[in-house]
Design an enzyme around this catalytic site. Sequence first.
Site, PDB file in Angstrom:
ATOM      1  N   ASP A   9       0.877  -1.163   0.000  1.00  0.00           N
ATOM      2  CA  ASP A   9       0.000   0.000   0.000  1.00  0.00           C
ATOM      3  C   ASP A   9       0.923   1.223   0.000  1.00  0.00           C
ATOM      4  O   ASP A   9       2.127   1.117   0.307  1.00  0.00           O
ATOM      5  CB  ASP A   9      -0.872  -0.056   1.259  1.00  0.00           C
ATOM      6  CG  ASP A   9      -1.505   1.269   1.604  1.00  0.00           C
ATOM      7  OD1 ASP A   9      -2.241   1.805   0.746  1.00  0.00           O
ATOM      8  OD2 ASP A   9      -1.246   1.780   2.702  1.00  0.00           O
ATOM      9  N   ASP A  11      -0.105   5.201   0.885  1.00  0.00           N
ATOM     10  CA  ASP A  11      -0.298   6.209   1.941  1.00  0.00           C
ATOM     11  C   ASP A  11      -0.424   5.555   3.315  1.00  0.00           C
ATOM     12  O   ASP A  11      -1.291   4.742   3.525  1.00  0.00           O
ATOM     13  CB  ASP A  11      -1.551   7.035   1.642  1.00  0.00           C
ATOM     14  CG  ASP A  11      -1.392   7.872   0.381  1.00  0.00           C
ATOM     15  OD1 ASP A  11      -2.203   7.725  -0.546  1.00  0.00           O
ATOM     16  OD2 ASP A  11      -0.417   8.650   0.309  1.00  0.00           O
ATOM     17  N   GLU A  18      -0.401  11.407   4.821  1.00  0.00           N
ATOM     18  CA  GLU A  18      -1.738  12.010   4.881  1.00  0.00           C
ATOM     19  C   GLU A  18      -1.727  13.471   5.349  1.00  0.00           C
ATOM     20  O   GLU A  18      -2.611  14.241   4.978  1.00  0.00           O
ATOM     21  CB  GLU A  18      -2.693  11.181   5.743  1.00  0.00           C
ATOM     22  CG  GLU A  18      -3.093   9.851   5.135  1.00  0.00           C
ATOM     23  CD  GLU A  18      -3.889   9.967   3.828  1.00  0.00           C
ATOM     24  OE1 GLU A  18      -4.277  11.091   3.423  1.00  0.00           O
ATOM     25  OE2 GLU A  18      -4.102   8.920   3.183  1.00  0.00           O
ATOM     26  N   HIS A  81      -9.722  18.379  -7.171  1.00  0.00           N
ATOM     27  CA  HIS A  81      -8.823  17.245  -6.915  1.00  0.00           C
ATOM     28  C   HIS A  81      -7.579  17.321  -7.799  1.00  0.00           C
ATOM     29  O   HIS A  81      -6.473  16.968  -7.354  1.00  0.00           O
ATOM     30  CB  HIS A  81      -9.547  15.918  -7.117  1.00  0.00           C
ATOM     31  CG  HIS A  81      -8.759  14.762  -6.587  1.00  0.00           C
ATOM     32  ND1 HIS A  81      -8.055  13.902  -7.383  1.00  0.00           N
ATOM     33  CD2 HIS A  81      -8.503  14.377  -5.309  1.00  0.00           C
ATOM     34  CE1 HIS A  81      -7.423  13.013  -6.646  1.00  0.00           C
ATOM     35  NE2 HIS A  81      -7.684  13.275  -5.374  1.00  0.00           N
ATOM     36  N   THR A 123      -4.604   5.680  -3.933  1.00  0.00           N
ATOM     37  CA  THR A 123      -4.174   7.023  -4.315  1.00  0.00           C
ATOM     38  C   THR A 123      -4.028   7.160  -5.825  1.00  0.00           C
ATOM     39  O   THR A 123      -3.918   6.165  -6.556  1.00  0.00           O
ATOM     40  CB  THR A 123      -2.864   7.411  -3.596  1.00  0.00           C
ATOM     41  OG1 THR A 123      -2.766   8.822  -3.529  1.00  0.00           O
ATOM     42  CG2 THR A 123      -1.642   6.854  -4.297  1.00  0.00           C
TER      43      THR A 123
HETATM   44  C1  XBP Z   1      -5.049   6.361   0.865  1.00  0.00           C
HETATM   45  C2  XBP Z   1      -6.205   7.062   0.285  1.00  0.00           C
HETATM   46  C3  XBP Z   1      -5.946   8.139  -0.750  1.00  0.00           C
HETATM   47  C4  XBP Z   1      -5.229   9.332  -0.125  1.00  0.00           C
HETATM   48  C5  XBP Z   1      -5.418  10.573  -0.962  1.00  0.00           C
HETATM   49  O1  XBP Z   1      -4.561   5.517  -0.162  1.00  0.00           O
HETATM   50  O2  XBP Z   1      -7.343   6.755   0.613  1.00  0.00           O
HETATM   51  O3  XBP Z   1      -7.199   8.519  -1.249  1.00  0.00           O
HETATM   52  O4  XBP Z   1      -5.838   9.606   1.145  1.00  0.00           O
HETATM   53  O5  XBP Z   1      -4.939  10.331  -2.278  1.00  0.00           O
HETATM   54  P1  XBP Z   1      -3.758   4.128   0.194  1.00  0.00           P
HETATM   55  P2  XBP Z   1      -5.871  10.725  -3.523  1.00  0.00           P
HETATM   56  O6  XBP Z   1      -4.599   3.011  -0.413  1.00  0.00           O
HETATM   57  O7  XBP Z   1      -2.412   4.289  -0.461  1.00  0.00           O
HETATM   58  O8  XBP Z   1      -3.649   4.025   1.705  1.00  0.00           O
HETATM   59  O9  XBP Z   1      -6.416  12.123  -3.258  1.00  0.00           O
HETATM   60  O10 XBP Z   1      -4.957  10.693  -4.730  1.00  0.00           O
HETATM   61  O11 XBP Z   1      -6.950   9.675  -3.575  1.00  0.00           O
HETATM   62 MG    MG Z   2      -2.834   3.281   3.323  1.00  0.00          MG
END
Ligand code: XBP
Ligand code: MG
Length: 265
Positions: A9, A11, A18, A81, A123
């Site tokens: 994963d 973020d 975040e 966005h 993301t």
């Molecule tokens: C975490 C998310 C993403 C980010 C924001 O992704 O939910 O939406 O918060 O990025 P991950 P975007 O699966 O890597 O934990 O605005 O590009 O969606």
């Molecule tokens: Mg994540």
Amino acid sequence: MSLDALIFDVDGTLADTEEVHRQAFNAAFRAHGLPWTWDPERYRELLAVTGGKERLASFAEAQPAGDHRGRDVAELVAEVHATKTQWFTERIASGRVAPRPGVARLVAEARARGIRLAIATTTTPRNVEVLVPALLGEGALAWFDAIAAGDVVPRKKPAPDVYRRALTELGAPADRCVAFEDSEAGVGAARGAGLFTVAVAAPWTSHHDLSAANLVLPTLGDEAHPLTGADAARAGGAWLGLDGLAARHAAWVAASGPERGIPAC
Ligand code: XBP
Ligand code: MG
């Protein structure tokens, strides 16, 4: 070795990103003349919605129509966005975040042992293109044989779609791969795809229930950030190394039988 690939994963797992996402959303609101500000507490709540566009849309639709100043909400969300992603990637490219403990170490171990790498993230793909080199060095994006990100799948986490996409691109069976996640939705997605899952809670997901994961640690650990006590016992030492991971994964495969497979859905 019983492992074909490690699937990360992004973020919260590769890096604690975040806070930069939150600041990027607020910068985009200002740039588009919107009277909105997401403070940390509000953002922590909003993170329950995976996907930045979906998160923004669910928030925008709940705001007074006057905020939108007559603009179509779907169009407004897309424009805001896009601005947010531009702001986010510029900050990430300038070196705002470092990899979480143990990520660079485990990636290097995997590469040295011929274990493939992949990404499965909610993301935006552009964020991955900028973040991975910023975290792991120029050329690091090429280390990943599969990058499943954002809208490449119809349903975002906790749906298993993005992990299934990564497995398909890898051409690897779920029971020969391991997923690394930081959130309840991410663990649900990885486990739903039939993957042995390592959860490393991040500051923004410290309140999440990660117990569906096969192994829960505070971080992957490394020399500078050694695991101790019960965490070290679970990891098999001061950090989760490839041998310790493979042993835990092999024990799970042997113990769980066919029911560990991908649930029908
Ligand atoms: C975490 C998310 C993403 C980010 C924001 O992704 O939910 O939406 O918060 O990025 P991950 P975007 O699966 O890597 O934990 O605005 O590009 O969606
Ligand atoms: Mg994540």
